[in-house]
Design an enzyme around this catalytic site. Structure first.
Site, PDB file in Angstrom:
ATOM      1  N   CYS A   4     -26.119  54.868  45.468  1.00  0.00           N
ATOM      2  CA  CYS A   4     -25.317  55.347  44.340  1.00  0.00           C
ATOM      3  C   CYS A   4     -23.847  55.086  44.660  1.00  0.00           C
ATOM      4  O   CYS A   4     -23.536  54.242  45.502  1.00  0.00           O
ATOM      5  CB  CYS A   4     -25.608  56.813  44.023  1.00  0.00           C
ATOM      6  N   ASN A   7     -22.863  58.440  47.602  1.00  0.00           N
ATOM      7  CA  ASN A   7     -23.903  58.815  48.594  1.00  0.00           C
ATOM      8  C   ASN A   7     -23.819  60.300  48.962  1.00  0.00           C
ATOM      9  O   ASN A   7     -24.098  60.694  50.085  1.00  0.00           O
ATOM     10  CB  ASN A   7     -23.848  57.923  49.842  1.00  0.00           C
ATOM     11  N   CYS A   9     -24.630  62.670  46.071  1.00  0.00           N
ATOM     12  CA  CYS A   9     -25.414  63.382  45.043  1.00  0.00           C
ATOM     13  C   CYS A   9     -26.764  62.698  44.788  1.00  0.00           C
ATOM     14  O   CYS A   9     -27.802  63.146  45.252  1.00  0.00           O
ATOM     15  CB  CYS A   9     -24.638  63.493  43.729  1.00  0.00           C
ATOM     16  N   ARG A  10     -26.756  61.590  44.053  1.00  0.00           N
ATOM     17  CA  ARG A  10     -28.010  61.018  43.553  1.00  0.00           C
ATOM     18  C   ARG A  10     -28.830  60.339  44.640  1.00  0.00           C
ATOM     19  O   ARG A  10     -30.030  60.606  44.770  1.00  0.00           O
ATOM     20  CB  ARG A  10     -27.706  60.020  42.419  1.00  0.00           C
ATOM     21  N   SER A  11     -28.207  59.425  45.414  1.00  0.00           N
ATOM     22  CA  SER A  11     -29.028  58.689  46.391  1.00  0.00           C
ATOM     23  C   SER A  11     -29.509  59.552  47.563  1.00  0.00           C
ATOM     24  O   SER A  11     -30.644  59.366  48.008  1.00  0.00           O
ATOM     25  CB  SER A  11     -28.340  57.404  46.861  1.00  0.00           C
ATOM     26  N   ASP A 122     -24.428  60.329  36.667  1.00  0.00           N
ATOM     27  CA  ASP A 122     -23.638  60.837  37.788  1.00  0.00           C
ATOM     28  C   ASP A 122     -23.281  62.304  37.514  1.00  0.00           C
ATOM     29  O   ASP A 122     -22.574  62.595  36.553  1.00  0.00           O
ATOM     30  CB  ASP A 122     -22.367  59.979  37.898  1.00  0.00           C
TER      31      ASP A 122
HETATM   32  P1  4NP Z   1     -23.045  60.103  43.613  1.00  0.00           P
HETATM   33  O1  4NP Z   1     -21.915  61.003  42.884  1.00  0.00           O
HETATM   34  O2  4NP Z   1     -22.667  58.665  43.375  1.00  0.00           O
HETATM   35  O3  4NP Z   1     -24.305  60.503  42.934  1.00  0.00           O
HETATM   36  O4  4NP Z   1     -22.975  60.492  45.076  1.00  0.00           O
HETATM   37  C1  4NP Z   1     -20.556  60.826  43.132  1.00  0.00           C
HETATM   38  C2  4NP Z   1     -19.949  61.477  44.171  1.00  0.00           C
HETATM   39  C3  4NP Z   1     -18.596  61.324  44.398  1.00  0.00           C
HETATM   40  C4  4NP Z   1     -17.844  60.511  43.579  1.00  0.00           C
HETATM   41  C5  4NP Z   1     -18.455  59.841  42.533  1.00  0.00           C
HETATM   42  C6  4NP Z   1     -19.804  59.999  42.307  1.00  0.00           C
HETATM   43  N1  4NP Z   1     -16.458  60.376  43.804  1.00  0.00           N
HETATM   44  O5  4NP Z   1     -15.788  59.701  42.986  1.00  0.00           O
HETATM   45  O6  4NP Z   1     -15.918  60.918  44.769  1.00  0.00           O
END
Ligand code: 4NP
Length: 161
Positions: A4, A7, A9-11, A122
């Site tokens: 994702c 790294n 939340c989703r992955s 997201d």
């Molecule tokens: P993820 O979510 O891609 O599911 O881990 C996010 C976590 C942090 C950010 C964006 C998406 N960020 O911009 O910091």
């Protein structure tokens, strides 16, 4: 390899759920499971507290995972690279400069029986409900994905060594 943006939340959720399903199926020796992000903002951090708490409610532990970035050697190290949304798809493909690994990279939600737009939303900037939604998407998709890989790689008779 689940990918994702951050790294956190989703992955990592897909990583934790898929690992648990594989362990329960007695197939741990047949899989090398990992997750990573296309961005570097959270490298070294555990998953987002909201994601860890949601997973914990369903009996999935994410506390020991640490964020890392997706890197070019991952293309060779992993047989399958599952990305959470189309931005991840674009970012990962950009790293594949010679276009050698296209067949390995696909949207995770290609395996979702209810794929909607094919992307895992997201949840980072949203409220608690977003984490619940992500959990239900990732859980059902991981189950279908495992069924698919067991079939594709003929793992049904495989047991722990
Ligand atoms: P993820 O979510 O891609 O599911 O881990 C996010 C976590 C942090 C950010 C964006 C998406 N960020 O911009 O910091």
């Amino acid at each position: 390899m689940f990918v994702c943006l951050g790294n956190i939340c989703r992955s990592p959720l897909a990583h934790g759920i898929f690992q648990q399903l594989v362990d329960e199926a007695g197939l741990s020796a047949r899989f090398e499971i990992a997750s990573s992000g296309t961005g570097a903002w959270h490298v070294g951090e555990p998953p987002d507290r909201r994601m860890r708490q949601t997973a914990q409610r369903y009996g999935v532990q994410l506390d020991d995972l640490r964020a890392r970035r997706f890197e070019v050697p991952d293309f060779d190290a992993y047989d399958h690279i599952y990305v959470m949304d189309r931005r991840n798809l674009q970012d990962v493909r950009r790293l594949d400069q010679a276009g050698r690994y296209g067949a390995k990279v696909q949207l995770f939600r290609d395996f979702d029986p209810e794929p909607e737009d094919g992307q895992v939303p997201d949840p980072y900037y949203g409220g608690e409900k977003g984490f619940e939604t992500v959990y239900s998407i990732v859980e059902r998709t991981c189950q279908r994905l495992l069924d698919h890989l067991v079939e594709e790689h003929d793992l049904a008779s495989g047991s722990e060594v």
